[in-house]
Motif scaffolding. Sequence first.
Motif, mmCIF file in Angstrom:
data_model
loop_
_atom_site.group_PDB
_atom_site.id
_atom_site.type_symbol
_atom_site.label_atom_id
_atom_site.label_comp_id
_atom_site.label_asym_id
_atom_site.label_seq_id
_atom_site.Cartn_x
_atom_site.Cartn_y
_atom_site.Cartn_z
ATOM 1 N N PRO A 86 -6.972 11.208 44.654
ATOM 2 C CA PRO A 86 -5.777 11.813 44.844
ATOM 3 C C PRO A 86 -5.986 12.784 46.135
ATOM 4 C CG PRO A 86 -6.805 12.510 42.809
ATOM 5 C CD PRO A 86 -7.570 11.363 43.453
ATOM 6 N N ALA A 87 -7.029 13.295 46.378
ATOM 7 C CA ALA A 87 -7.159 14.288 47.325
ATOM 8 C C ALA A 87 -6.977 13.830 48.847
ATOM 9 C CB ALA A 87 -8.520 15.159 47.205
ATOM 10 N N LYS A 88 -7.362 12.367 48.722
ATOM 11 C CA LYS A 88 -7.342 11.853 50.114
ATOM 12 C C LYS A 88 -5.878 11.046 50.260
ATOM 13 C CE LYS A 88 -9.283 8.040 52.962
ATOM 14 N NZ LYS A 88 -10.464 7.268 53.022
ATOM 15 N N PHE A 89 -5.563 10.409 49.127
ATOM 16 C CA PHE A 89 -4.342 9.409 49.362
ATOM 17 C C PHE A 89 -2.997 10.069 48.937
ATOM 18 C CE2 PHE A 89 -7.763 6.081 49.160
ATOM 19 C CZ PHE A 89 -7.747 5.731 50.309
ATOM 20 N N GLY A 90 -3.084 11.070 47.919
ATOM 21 C CA GLY A 90 -1.728 11.659 47.443
ATOM 22 C C GLY A 90 -1.035 12.664 48.491
ATOM 23 N N CYS A 110 2.952 7.054 46.577
ATOM 24 C CA CYS A 110 3.153 6.604 48.080
ATOM 25 C C CYS A 110 1.852 7.490 48.670
ATOM 26 C CB CYS A 110 4.271 7.439 48.795
ATOM 27 S SG CYS A 110 4.631 6.990 50.397
ATOM 28 N N ILE A 111 0.982 6.853 49.699
ATOM 29 C CA ILE A 111 -0.064 7.465 49.993
ATOM 30 C C ILE A 111 0.398 8.372 51.309
ATOM 31 C CG2 ILE A 111 -1.728 5.609 49.671
ATOM 32 C CD1 ILE A 111 -1.363 4.470 52.619
ATOM 33 N N ASN A 112 -0.426 9.416 51.582
ATOM 34 C CA ASN A 112 0.013 10.519 52.354
ATOM 35 C C ASN A 112 0.150 9.806 53.845
ATOM 36 O OD1 ASN A 112 0.707 12.672 53.959
ATOM 37 N ND2 ASN A 112 -0.876 13.950 52.550
ATOM 38 N N GLU A 121 10.104 0.853 49.589
ATOM 39 C CA GLU A 121 10.241 1.739 48.304
ATOM 40 C C GLU A 121 9.094 2.680 48.510
ATOM 41 O OE1 GLU A 121 12.291 -1.054 45.078
ATOM 42 O OE2 GLU A 121 10.201 -1.296 45.126
ATOM 43 N N ALA A 122 9.013 3.634 49.537
ATOM 44 C CA ALA A 122 8.052 4.473 49.649
ATOM 45 C C ALA A 122 8.579 5.822 49.199
ATOM 46 C CB ALA A 122 7.436 4.672 51.111
ATOM 47 N N ASN A 123 8.282 6.578 48.144
ATOM 48 C CA ASN A 123 8.701 7.600 47.494
ATOM 49 C C ASN A 123 8.157 8.848 47.902
ATOM 50 O OD1 ASN A 123 10.680 6.037 45.837
ATOM 51 N ND2 ASN A 123 9.133 5.733 44.328
ATOM 52 N N TYR A 124 8.712 9.380 49.248
ATOM 53 C CA TYR A 124 7.783 10.649 49.764
ATOM 54 C C TYR A 124 8.768 11.794 49.827
ATOM 55 C CZ TYR A 124 10.644 8.612 53.705
ATOM 56 O OH TYR A 124 11.589 8.174 54.732
ATOM 57 N N GLY A 125 9.435 11.987 48.571
ATOM 58 C CA GLY A 125 10.042 13.210 48.590
ATOM 59 C C GLY A 125 9.313 14.578 48.869
ATOM 60 N N GLU A 126 8.281 14.611 48.392
ATOM 61 C CA GLU A 126 7.312 15.908 48.574
ATOM 62 C C GLU A 126 6.543 15.930 49.744
ATOM 63 O OE1 GLU A 126 4.853 16.910 45.163
ATOM 64 O OE2 GLU A 126 6.276 16.093 43.644
ATOM 65 N N LEU A 127 6.972 14.899 50.796
ATOM 66 C CA LEU A 127 6.063 14.909 51.837
ATOM 67 C C LEU A 127 6.382 16.442 52.898
ATOM 68 C CD1 LEU A 127 4.104 13.418 53.636
ATOM 69 C CD2 LEU A 127 5.946 12.675 54.926
ATOM 70 N N GLU A 128 7.230 17.124 52.653
ATOM 71 C CA GLU A 128 7.719 18.062 53.497
ATOM 72 C C GLU A 128 6.832 19.246 53.044
ATOM 73 O OE1 GLU A 128 11.699 19.456 56.059
ATOM 74 O OE2 GLU A 128 12.026 18.514 54.147
ATOM 75 N N SER A 129 6.505 19.466 51.863
ATOM 76 C CA SER A 129 5.763 20.503 51.464
ATOM 77 C C SER A 129 4.114 20.209 51.372
ATOM 78 C CB SER A 129 5.994 20.812 49.989
ATOM 79 O OG SER A 129 5.764 19.846 49.097
ATOM 80 N N ASP A 130 3.855 19.062 52.084
ATOM 81 C CA ASP A 130 2.426 18.838 52.226
ATOM 82 C C ASP A 130 1.613 19.389 53.400
ATOM 83 O OD1 ASP A 130 0.295 16.661 50.737
ATOM 84 O OD2 ASP A 130 0.035 16.646 52.940
ATOM 85 N N PRO A 131 0.590 19.586 53.374
ATOM 86 C CA PRO A 131 -0.024 20.411 54.445
ATOM 87 C C PRO A 131 -0.248 19.422 55.656
ATOM 88 C CG PRO A 131 -1.152 21.139 52.561
ATOM 89 C CD PRO A 131 -0.363 19.999 52.100
ATOM 90 N N SER A 132 -0.398 18.088 55.363
ATOM 91 C CA SER A 132 -0.625 17.122 56.302
ATOM 92 C C SER A 132 0.739 16.981 57.213
ATOM 93 C CB SER A 132 -1.031 15.685 55.906
ATOM 94 O OG SER A 132 -2.362 15.939 55.391
ATOM 95 N N PHE A 133 1.777 16.912 56.566
ATOM 96 C CA PHE A 133 3.093 16.689 57.389
ATOM 97 C C PHE A 133 3.371 18.269 57.945
ATOM 98 C CE2 PHE A 133 7.539 17.386 57.379
ATOM 99 C CZ PHE A 133 8.087 16.473 58.110
ATOM 100 N N SER A 134 3.129 19.229 57.587
ATOM 101 C CA SER A 134 3.215 20.580 58.302
ATOM 102 C C SER A 134 2.503 20.408 59.564
ATOM 103 C CB SER A 134 2.893 21.720 57.336
ATOM 104 O OG SER A 134 3.636 21.736 56.240
ATOM 105 N N GLN A 135 1.243 19.760 59.694
ATOM 106 C CA GLN A 135 0.349 19.821 60.775
ATOM 107 C C GLN A 135 1.091 18.659 61.664
ATOM 108 O OE1 GLN A 135 -3.695 18.947 59.451
ATOM 109 N NE2 GLN A 135 -3.805 20.608 58.024
ATOM 110 N N GLN A 136 1.299 17.848 61.029
ATOM 111 C CA GLN A 136 1.985 16.562 62.020
ATOM 112 C C GLN A 136 3.465 17.136 62.844
ATOM 113 O OE1 GLN A 136 3.879 13.125 60.417
ATOM 114 N NE2 GLN A 136 2.587 12.011 61.407
#
Length: 573
Positions: free
Chosen positions: A115-119, A126-128, A161-176
């Motif tokens: 989960p730490a790597k892919f979630g 959906c993988i990160n 069907e990629a469910n990425y609704g929480e992506l905006e709050s993920d640190p990786s997305f913030s860096q991107q």
Amino acid sequence: MIVASTLSVMLAKPLNILSLDVARRYHSPSTLRYLIRCCEVAKVPYIQLHLTDDQNWMFPSRLLEGVQKFNQNGKPPYSLTELRELQQFAQKRGVGLIPEIDLPGHSSILVRMDPAKFGINGRGNCINFASPSVREFSRQLVKEVAEVFSASPYIHIGGDEANYGELESDPSFSQQKAARSSSWTPAQSFVEFVGSLAEDVLTLNKTPLMWEGFSASAFAKARIPREAIVVAWEGDYYPAEQLVKDGYNVINAGWDPFYVVNHYPYDSFTLAPLPSLYAADRLKFGTFRAAKVPLNRSVGSMMCWWEGWQWNAQRYLPLRILALGSGGGKQDYAAFLKRGLASVAALDKEAFPFGVTTTGQCELAPDCFTKSLRVEVSPRDPRLEIAIRTDGEIPTVSDLRKSVTLEQTAVVSIQAYRRGRPVGETLYRQFSKVSEVRNLAWGARASAKTPEDPQFPLSALTDGVADKVGSFWLGYPNPSVITLDLASAKLASRVEVVPFWASGDRTNYRVSVYSSPKGWEQVGDASKNSTPPTASGDRFEFSARKVARVRVEVLGSTQYPSSIARIHEIRLF
């Protein structure tokens, strides 16, 4: 680039593909060989193997040691040897195998594993895809897939069907986002991932396939490589006709008529009746929910088998594969069906070097029994030995016997051996213990104006069996009118209708009976039915009279899609 220069040559003929979901439910290499044989006969040039999904990971990746611990089917991924032998078997028969690794959605198994790597925030299906480490993993995975399926000109990368609704709050997305722009969105990040993965496939001199899973946008038009092939299946993300208009290479995999869904967790089916599939215009896109829309062009068609058991794949797919290979049947359907049944019989004789007989089955439902069922297997070659199991697993030389008696529902698997080595393929057949209810309409001839599927026939309505989940009449489209002809009028005072009950969804319908001199009279109204169905069905009583015909008008259903009717039985007492 080699792919760019050869794609037009590869697509000179329609790209017909059978897609097999081997990730949700296990399909043995033997079953896959059987379906390859079907494609050879039907001249369907490709089988796509959907190797990964939320439930199971069936591709043997060096990057995912131990993934089998998270497989829900209790099986390890296919071995490299199994996949290579399958490819060799297919190539000899003029059939290519296309691997599909479904990313970034349908990947909760990876999130469960790490989960730490892919979630996305450590969770989800959906993988990160905003994570650089996940991006590098995906790039290396595609290289592995290309090595194993070296002969395939295509790799399917998923994208649906990629469910990425929480992506905006993920640190990786913030860096991107910080590296891109303040207006960078999760949807753009998704398209960036899919587009870059497609480019990885292109660098390996293969053509990427992807599901319609991204929305129409200027960014998508610029980022998705023009060489990619988009499989239009639903139209909700990106309407199929708009994909064509926007210049994408499009494969038509619309639900109507190209989906064959053997739903979880019960044996329901969503499919277009076989005559509709056979005669389908490949330049019309349908979904069961609305009128079909025309496509100006399409590079091919894809028939998708989803969520199914392998014994159902052996039973239901051969005729549909032949229909897919017909390319939009130009000949009479009845002639096709006669020819198709003969072809399947010949194919089965070649694949399964034995005959199977049963004793104790229901008269009108031969795969059902009420007390016990004896299954006997006779090898066509006396040098062969027969192995049988009743748990659906692959028989071994430890299971040698020529007959078995069933007292309960079972999946019987049969394999021939000679000197300890398997001969031919493993046959799987499900036999169901049921309650047969004989009544005044038992065996009556049923008719309907909608096309009849030979595997979900009108005869199922009067075979006396309503408690086998996978046995029912399927009608499309609704509204659909069924008429039972009793041959001679019979004194009756009650009709029972058993709609499909396992899903708990309601079927809306009306019931009428015909008697002389009254003519047709409505005796039951379930058009506003609010009660979940049961295997006992609905009862409609009326004053006793001599009934010659029974009519059921199916109006709709709360089961998806509402345009398909599914009814187990119509009884008269």
